[in-house]
Scaffold this motif. Structure first.
Motif, PDB file in Angstrom:
ATOM      1  N   UNK A 102       0.837  -1.208   0.000  1.00 51.49           N
ATOM      2  CA  UNK A 102       0.000   0.000   0.000  1.00 51.49           C
ATOM      3  C   UNK A 102       0.868   1.252   0.000  1.00 51.49           C
ATOM      4  N   UNK A 103       1.918   1.265   0.842  1.00 49.70           N
ATOM      5  CA  UNK A 103       2.812   2.423   0.919  1.00 49.70           C
ATOM      6  C   UNK A 103       3.510   2.653  -0.416  1.00 49.70           C
ATOM      7  N   UNK A 104       4.040   1.567  -1.023  1.00 49.41           N
ATOM      8  CA  UNK A 104       4.742   1.710  -2.297  1.00 49.41           C
ATOM      9  C   UNK A 104       3.800   2.205  -3.395  1.00 49.41           C
ATOM     10  N   UNK A 105       2.584   1.660  -3.443  1.00 46.44           N
ATOM     11  CA  UNK A 105       1.631   2.093  -4.461  1.00 46.44           C
ATOM     12  C   UNK A 105       1.299   3.577  -4.298  1.00 46.44           C
ATOM     13  N   UNK A 106       1.150   4.026  -3.054  1.00 45.47           N
ATOM     14  CA  UNK A 106       0.850   5.439  -2.777  1.00 45.47           C
ATOM     15  C   UNK A 106       1.998   6.338  -3.254  1.00 45.47           C
ATOM     16  N   UNK A 107       3.240   5.936  -2.946  1.00 45.66           N
ATOM     17  CA  UNK A 107       4.400   6.730  -3.345  1.00 45.66           C
ATOM     18  C   UNK A 107       4.559   6.751  -4.866  1.00 45.66           C
ATOM     19  N   UNK A 108       4.361   5.598  -5.527  1.00 48.57           N
ATOM     20  CA  UNK A 108       4.470   5.550  -6.983  1.00 48.57           C
ATOM     21  C   UNK A 108       3.466   6.500  -7.630  1.00 48.57           C
ATOM     22  N   UNK A 109       2.267   6.560  -7.070  1.00 48.24           N
ATOM     23  CA  UNK A 109       1.243   7.439  -7.613  1.00 48.24           C
ATOM     24  C   UNK A 109       1.621   8.912  -7.403  1.00 48.24           C
ATOM     25  N   UNK A 110       2.043   9.259  -6.186  1.00 49.34           N
ATOM     26  CA  UNK A 110       2.370  10.649  -5.878  1.00 49.34           C
ATOM     27  C   UNK A 110       3.603  11.128  -6.639  1.00 49.34           C
ATOM     28  N   UNK A 111       4.551  10.234  -6.902  1.00 48.39           N
ATOM     29  CA  UNK A 111       5.770  10.599  -7.627  1.00 48.39           C
ATOM     30  C   UNK A 111       5.583  10.559  -9.138  1.00 48.39           C
ATOM     31  N   UNK A 160     -12.352  -2.843 -18.259  1.00 49.88           N
ATOM     32  CA  UNK A 160     -11.461  -1.922 -17.563  1.00 49.88           C
ATOM     33  C   UNK A 160     -10.064  -2.522 -17.512  1.00 49.88           C
ATOM     34  N   UNK A 161      -9.059  -1.658 -17.623  1.00 52.99           N
ATOM     35  CA  UNK A 161      -7.674  -2.065 -17.412  1.00 52.99           C
ATOM     36  C   UNK A 161      -7.126  -1.254 -16.250  1.00 52.99           C
ATOM     37  N   UNK A 162      -6.618  -1.947 -15.258  1.00 53.06           N
ATOM     38  CA  UNK A 162      -6.181  -1.318 -14.019  1.00 53.06           C
ATOM     39  C   UNK A 162      -4.898  -0.512 -14.221  1.00 53.06           C
ATOM     40  N   UNK A 163      -4.529   0.324 -13.254  1.00 53.37           N
ATOM     41  CA  UNK A 163      -3.183   0.904 -13.238  1.00 53.37           C
ATOM     42  C   UNK A 163      -2.134  -0.194 -13.086  1.00 53.37           C
ATOM     43  N   UNK A 164      -0.852   0.198 -13.209  1.00 57.24           N
ATOM     44  CA  UNK A 164       0.234  -0.771 -13.101  1.00 57.24           C
ATOM     45  C   UNK A 164       0.440  -1.221 -11.660  1.00 57.24           C
ATOM     46  N   UNK A 192      -0.724  -8.305  -2.118  1.00 56.78           N
ATOM     47  CA  UNK A 192      -0.145  -7.593  -3.238  1.00 56.78           C
ATOM     48  C   UNK A 192      -0.736  -6.218  -3.487  1.00 56.78           C
ATOM     49  N   UNK A 193      -0.091  -5.436  -4.368  1.00 55.59           N
ATOM     50  CA  UNK A 193      -0.632  -4.129  -4.761  1.00 55.59           C
ATOM     51  C   UNK A 193      -2.032  -4.275  -5.352  1.00 55.59           C
ATOM     52  N   UNK A 194      -2.859  -3.256  -5.139  1.00 57.29           N
ATOM     53  CA  UNK A 194      -4.242  -3.324  -5.600  1.00 57.29           C
ATOM     54  C   UNK A 194      -4.729  -1.940  -6.002  1.00 57.29           C
ATOM     55  N   UNK A 253      -9.295  -4.821  -7.544  1.00 59.12           N
ATOM     56  CA  UNK A 253      -8.525  -5.961  -8.028  1.00 59.12           C
ATOM     57  C   UNK A 253      -7.115  -5.910  -7.441  1.00 59.12           C
ATOM     58  N   UNK A 254      -6.613  -7.081  -7.036  1.00 60.29           N
ATOM     59  CA  UNK A 254      -5.340  -7.163  -6.311  1.00 60.29           C
ATOM     60  C   UNK A 254      -4.428  -8.192  -6.960  1.00 60.29           C
ATOM     61  N   UNK A 255      -3.126  -7.899  -6.944  1.00 62.65           N
ATOM     62  CA  UNK A 255      -2.133  -8.754  -7.586  1.00 62.65           C
ATOM     63  C   UNK A 255      -1.607  -9.815  -6.624  1.00 62.65           C
ATOM     64  N   UNK A 256      -0.851 -10.764  -7.189  1.00 66.48           N
ATOM     65  CA  UNK A 256      -0.406 -11.949  -6.459  1.00 66.48           C
ATOM     66  C   UNK A 256       0.925 -12.410  -7.044  1.00 66.48           C
ATOM     67  N   UNK A 257       1.747 -13.030  -6.233  1.00 67.30           N
ATOM     68  CA  UNK A 257       2.981 -13.658  -6.730  1.00 67.30           C
ATOM     69  C   UNK A 257       3.470 -14.664  -5.700  1.00 67.30           C
TER      70      UNK A 257
END
Length: 363
Positions: A21-30, A48-52, A64-66, A162-166
């Motif tokens: 969540x923190x990384x996704x927030x920073x990627x968006x703000x930057x 719909x196609x989600x953000x990266x 994962x990121x969502x 929608x949320x990612x997985x690995x």
């Protein structure tokens, strides 16, 4: 400098899902990622196609990121029928389809106040969590049986997350997106379905939740955590819907009568299943007749962690469930690794909605 050091210490102490969540927030703000969804609405399919999503390590279920997006199928109150849901993983740059192993789940929620009020069914508001359904790893696509759908006014909103997985690539360093499709119909003569969510909840030791149960016969579990997916049985006892499974084969079962909320009888027509890797079979079981209403076989990957497929349930004729019967979910698992794994067992059950059908026929 002290702030950076303190922030770094705080970050590394976070659980994996909070780091995402923190990384996704920073990627968006930057400006590293565009937070907007790409949307198309053509030929009765809302695409719909989600953000990266940045995949940079292991992300187990719900870690994962969502990203989330509101969906409005039309601009007016025309009655539409939801008929199917699909999600696929894409390479972030080429938008070519890649392995669905990078899909954790896709939740479809609705505003129950607006939804039930529009059909004059206010008594249903707040009766259960307003989640219509969920797609998840192993069942990334399902449709209702022919002639059935979930009705809704076109200008009402759905809320899609929608949320990612690995599970398998610890050295991952790439970006993915999710393509989410919602099928709908403008036909006039479909039969309405309503959703009921049922899931396994197991008791745990409230005073020492992470201690192994002394008596396996008590059906106690070790919860993954006690903040999320923890419930009260109405008697002050805590239950967990997200628990730890040991190595080897085990069976878990839980009553779902309170979740089904059967007033007299209901006719089941479809089910979407959510389980985690190492599940092998899940059943909706009638204890009164000692027979399964249906069972879904679950196939795991052979050479890595993940789910190849979950057998769907869909029936035009339907199966009757009754108020005076006892129902439970039974989940079989086989943890073939050498370490404990996390587990859930959920069903989104779709029943014919006679009350709503009668109201629609009067219009």
């Amino acid at each position: 400098m002290l702030g950076i050091i303190g922030g770094g210490i705080w970050y590394w102490q976070l659980p994996t899902r909070h780091k995402a969540i923190v990384k996704s927030f920073l990627f968006e703000k930057l400006g590293v990622v565009n937070p907007n969804w790409k949307v198309e609405n053509q030929s009765e399919t809302y695409k719909m196609i989600s953000p990266e999503f940045y995949i940079d390590g292991i992300y187990k279920s719900m870690e994962g990121p969502k990203s989330s997006n509101y969906v409005q199928l039309s601009k007016d109150s025309t009655l539409l029928w939801l008929t199917g849901f699909h999600v696929k993983a894409l390479d972030a740059k080429s938008l070519q389809y890649i392995s669905n192993d990078f899909i954790c789940h896709t939740n479809v929620d609705f505003n129950d106040v607006n939804y039930y009020s529009s059909f004059h069914l206010q008594k249903r508001i707040g009766s259960q969590y307003p989640r219509l359904t969920s797609l998840s790893h192993g069942m990334e696509s399902f449709s209702f049986p022919e002639g059935y759908g979930v009705p809704m006014k076109g200008n009402e909103y759905l809320y899609v997350t929608t949320q990612s997985l690995n599970h398998n690539l610890p050295d991952a360093n790439f970006w993915v997106r999710h393509e989410v499709d919602i099928n709908y119909s403008k036909e006039k003569n479909l039969k309405p379905l309503m959703s009921r969510t049922a899931f396994i909840m197991l008791p745990f030791n409230q005073s020492d939740p992470y201690k192994s149960p002394l008596d396996p016969g008590t059906n106690q579990c070790i919860p993954v955590e006690t903040k999320n997916h923890t419930y009260d049985d109405g008697k002050g006892n805590k239950l967990s819907g997200h628990w730890v499974i040991p190595v080897g084969k085990n069976t878990y079962r839980s009553s779902v009568n309170n979740q089904l909320q059967i007033q007299d009888s209901l006719r089941l027509h479809a089910a979407a299943i959510h389980v985690h890797p190492f599940s092998t079979r899940i059943s909706l079981f009638d204890k009164t007749t000692n027979k399964a209403i249906f069972s879904s076989k679950i196939v795991n990957h052979k050479d890595k962690i993940g789910l190849t497929s979950i057998e769907p349930f869909s029936s035009v004729e339907g199966i009757w469930l009754y108020k005076n019967h006892e129902y439970e979910i039974v989940l079989d698992v086989n943890n073939t690794t050498q370490t404990e794994q996390d587990m859930m067992g959920s069903m989104f059950l779709f029943f014919y909605d006679k009350e709503l059908d009668d109201l629609l026929q009067k219009k």
